[in-house]
Write a protein that holds these residues in place. Structure first.
Motif: not given
Length: 235
Positions: A11, A14, A43, A45-46, A65, A71, A74, A77, A89
């Motif tokens: 993260q 983000c 989203a 971090t997702g 995102e 994005y 995410s 991740n 995503c």
């Protein structure tokens, strides 16, 4: 890195880090309709999409995102999770995404930006993630109405003070509450958040309950533990 029991989240790129709101929504969202397709709007971090991948058998889990850094993180991740084949995503704003909708979704979730005050920081990325004018509630609800399947469920977490306004807006789109949970930090504090779930079917008899997170610092209530134990390492 933030590690959950079945997946981990990077993260550092983000603006909005993992917080209680996202985890609550991911764990609380009803999936009794056995969604085949899920959409996470905003989203970050997702984390919510990943939690729903863990909880459900959905074949298609899309996330949206607008911020490029978030994005890309995410996507990473998702790719590093056990469910990478089910997660996708989109790098787009909500207005772009709904211009030519290709799919309907059985479940739509959102932890929307909700700071409506005039105050802004000098961090544009963080402001985008935190302030409601980046994605007004009206736009979110209109998109949910457009993209939700006939038997779909739409869930959000918002400040409790915004609940009455949100319920009125949703009703205009003929979406109706099926479950409401009011969240308090401790037994003596005010209600801080509202977890709201909606469907297209009107019902006057839906549960409204209360969730208290902790009784003292890091002493979590049995209800909160039960909700989050499949995710948090120390629950």
């Amino acid at each position: 890195m933030f590690s959950f029991k079945q997946f981990s989240i990077q993260q550092d790129r983000c603006a909005m880090k993992i917080g209680t709101d996202g985890v609550l929504l991911g764990a609380w969202t009803p999936i009794e309709n056995n969604p085949i397709s899920i959409l996470d709007i905003g989203a970050g971090t997702g984390v919510i999409a990943l939690m729903l991948a863990q909880r459900s058998n959905a074949e298609q889990i899309d996330a949206l995102e607008i911020d490029e850094e978030a994005y890309e993180q995410s996507v990473d991740n998702f790719e590093n999770s056990p469910w990478s084949d089910r997660l996708f995503c989109f790098h787009a704003g909500l207005d772009e995404f709904v211009e030519e909708p290709e799919d309907e979704y059985d479940l739509i979730v959102s932890n929307p930006p909700f700071y409506t005050d005039d105050y802004k920081s000098d961090n544009e990325q963080r402001d985008l993630a935190r302030f409601a004018d980046a994605m007004p509630f009206e736009d979110l609800i209109e998109a949910a109405d457009l993209l939700l399947s006939e038997n779909g469920i739409f869930t959000v977490i918002i400040p409790f003070k915004e609940e009455e306004n949100f319920l009125a807006l949703v009703k205009e789109y003929e979406l109706y509450p099926i479950k409401i949970t009011h969240v308090k930090g401790t037994p003596t504090t005010e209600i801080k958040r509202s977890l709201l779930a909606f469907s297209r079917e009107e019902s006057s008899n839906y549960p409204v309950d209360e969730l208290i997170i902790e009784t003292a610092r890091h002493i979590y209530t049995p209800e909160y533990v039960a909700l989050t134990k499949e995710f948090y390492m120390k629950m």
